[in-house]
Structures are given as C-alpha cells and as structure tokens.
Design an enzyme around this catalytic site. Structure first.
Site, mmCIF file in Angstrom:
data_model
loop_
_atom_site.group_PDB
_atom_site.id
_atom_site.type_symbol
_atom_site.label_atom_id
_atom_site.label_comp_id
_atom_site.label_asym_id
_atom_site.label_seq_id
_atom_site.Cartn_x
_atom_site.Cartn_y
_atom_site.Cartn_z
ATOM 1 C CG ASP A 167 -2.246 0.630 1.031
ATOM 2 O OD1 ASP A 167 -2.259 1.878 0.955
ATOM 3 O OD2 ASP A 167 -3.286 -0.055 0.947
ATOM 4 C CG HIS A 190 -5.198 3.969 1.302
ATOM 5 N ND1 HIS A 190 -4.784 2.730 0.894
ATOM 6 C CD2 HIS A 190 -6.504 4.057 0.979
ATOM 7 C CE1 HIS A 190 -5.800 2.082 0.348
ATOM 8 N NE2 HIS A 190 -6.857 2.868 0.391
ATOM 9 C CB SER A 215 -9.333 0.866 0.313
ATOM 10 O OG SER A 215 -8.775 1.110 -0.934
#
Length: 351
Positions: free
Chosen positions: A61, A108, A290
């Site tokens: 990620d 994220h 996600s």
C-alpha cells in the site's frame, strides 16, 4: 503504468450505528464501540477460536506509520518500492517514503493495516480483525499511486519474506484494466500468481467505480476479490460488484461514504493526520472497498493460524459467507459474491 489506491474524494461516514461490545473490550480499545464492522463479521465471537497468532499480513500500500501505538511489537521487516524510478527496495515501508515527506493521501496504508491487525486491549484506539497477527509494511504507492512493477515487486517481496496473507487495497484506473486483460501488462498478475504458488492468500479490493466487474488486480485468478457493504449489510453504493471469471469474490464492511464518520470504518492513521471533523488525531473513519479487503485479510489470518493452507483458508471464507436477507451461505450472487464474510462461522468450520 500508474495505479491508484481506492481512496476516493467521498471518504466520509454516514450514520452512527450502535454495536454491542463487551465492557472489557470497550475499556481496552476506546473506539471499539464505533467498529460496527467487527460485529458484522462476527469477529469477537471468532476470537475464542483464533486471534491470528503466528500469521503475517503484508499490506502492500502507501506504507505505515511504523511508530503508531497500534503496531507496537507487531511489525516484521518491510520494504519500500516507490523509489522515484530508482531500483528498489529503498526503504523500510514507512509511509513517508524515500523523500521523508508524508503525503495526505498516504494515510491509506496505516488505515488499512489497522483494520486487519491493530493491537487489541492496549488502551488506545481500535482492535484489528486479527489482533495477534504480525504486519509487514510494504510501500509500493507514493502520493496514492504506483506502477504495476512497483506493486508486483512488493507482492514478490512479501511472498519471499514470510507473509501468509497479502492485502492489496488498490486498483487500476478505469480503462487501464484492459491492458492486463489483453496481456500487455502482466507484472502484478504474475506476482500474484507467484505468491499463490508459494501458498500465500492474496486479498484485493473490488474497486469503487460502481462497476459490474472486479478491478485489476482483484480480477486476477489468484486474488480473492472483496466488495464492500455498509453498516446495514447492504452493498455499498460505490462498490464494484463481486464479478470475475472464476467467481472468487466475497463482501465485507467498507462503510457508506454518505454522511457522518461513524457510518464508515474507523482505523488508525499516521499520528496527527486524523481529520478534525472526526475528532481523533491518530484515527479516522474512511470508506471504500479498500477498507473491506483488510477485514477479509484479517479473517484469513485467523484461519491460517488454525493450520489451514491457502486453499483451505479461501474455501472456509467462501463456504461460510452469508448473503444478507436471503440467509444463504456459500451461494454465489453477482452483488455480494459468495456473501459477507463470517469470521465466527469460518473459524468454527471444519478445515
């Protein structure tokens, strides 16, 4: 070819959902009452049978805040492959990357990792789905995007360095998927196949385009595609459907993206990066497929800790998943895939 994470401009919550958590758990993790996703997964009931000990989840990620208290004592060595065109690895998986500067979109990975395996009962924040699993931080995205080659390198590193589960909360931009379908771009596809050959479970987000098909890389044969549900177990309005050629798709909590913070998925973010509107400096509520994928990655770690191989983990996830309203288990439909993953039923199933 650049790829982007599945973070969208509408990553905001919807509605407060009341969930029942034990007094002890709530005291140990102050935000657990906001984690309706754990209840939807039946994760607390599963913890009596497995908490993921001995498993490692690689989060490929934007990198992690390696000093976040939710990851204390839980990290194994990782790597950075977003190196500005230079050969990788060029770092240890920290979210700030090779230039040492943290981008807002790069919160994220820390959020994704917390959903999967944040520490439980540590007196702060949240609990992960697999609270005793280790986390391998792999930074393959910088400022929210990366190349197929960088992502593929991250997947291969994870497979070669002991990961049991790989989470890919990312997807190709609309129109780019055709390159993989035509065989013109195969770096990530081949890396996923490599990981599966090494016995690693690969979990990937379906995509946030309200499209009928799983995105690349969740479309790939070796990846389990994960669509998103809201707090009412309805298919999330933004989520792609769980449709791919081999039908290996399920659903999990991803949030609503339509209103206030508590209708979305709470998790860790790099310290100090929490949005003021959600009221926490080191935590935030986001929505997207996600957020759904690491829920499933966490359950995969619970199952792997029971001694199941990759095929056994996937079979347990699929056969025990339930279709809301209909109440069917392990029956495919194009909206939910095989259904919402049920951690308690999966852990209790015969492996």
């Amino acid at each position: 070819m650049r790829m982007r994470t599945l973070v969208t401009a509408s990553l905001v919550g919807l509605s407060l959902v009341a969930t029942q958590a034990s007094a002890g758990a709530a005291a140990g993790d102050p935000l657990i009452d906001k984690q309706w996703g754990l209840q939807q997964l039946h994760a607390p009931e599963a913890w009596a049978g497995s908490t993921g000990g001995g498993q490692t989840i690689a989060v490929v990620d934007t990198g992690l805040d390696l000093g976040h208290p939710e990851f204390s004592g839980k990290l194994v060595p990782g790597a950075t492959f977003s190196c500005g065109g230079a050969p990788g690895p060029c770092g240890n998986g920290d979210w700030t990357g090779a230039d040492g500067l943290g981008q807002e979109s790069d919160v994220h990975g820390t959020h994704v990792a917390g959903i999967a395996a944040a520490a439980a009962g540590n007196g702060v924040g949240i609990a992960g789905v697999a609270p005793d699993a280790k986390i391998m931080p792999i930074k393959a995205l910088e400022n929210g995007s990366g190349t197929f080659e960088e992502i593929g390198a991250g997947v291969r590193f994870a497979a070669d360095h002991g990961a049991n589960v790989i989470n890919l909360s990312l997807g190709a931009q609309p129109g780019i998927q055709v390159l993989t379908l035509l065989g013109l771009q195969a770096a990530t596809k081949e890396a996923i196949a490599y990981a599966r050959e090494k016995g690693v479970v690969v979990v990937a987000s379906a995509g946030n385009e309200t499209a009928p098909l799983c995105d690349t890389p969740s479309w790939e044969e070796g990846a389990l595609c994960v669509a998103a549900t809201d707090a009412d177990e309805m298919h999330a309005v933004y989520s792609n459907l769980g449709v791919k050629l081999n039908l290996r798709a399920v659903s999990a909590p991803g949030g609503s993206s339509l209103g206030d913070c508590d209708g979305d998925v709470w998790s860790s973010v790099p310290r100090g990066m929490g949005r003021p509107e959600c009221g926490q400096a080191d935590y935030d509520a986001l929505a997207g497929t996600s957020m759904a994928a690491p829920q499933v990655a966490g359950v995969a770690a619970l199952l792997g800790a029971q001694g199941r191989d990759a095929a056994g983990v996937e079979d347990a996830l699929i056969s025990t998943a339930r279709t809301p309203i209909a109440g069917l288990r392990g029956v495919y439909n194009p909206v939910y895939g095989y259904g919402v993953v049920d951690a308690a039923a999966a852990v209790a199933s015969q492996g």
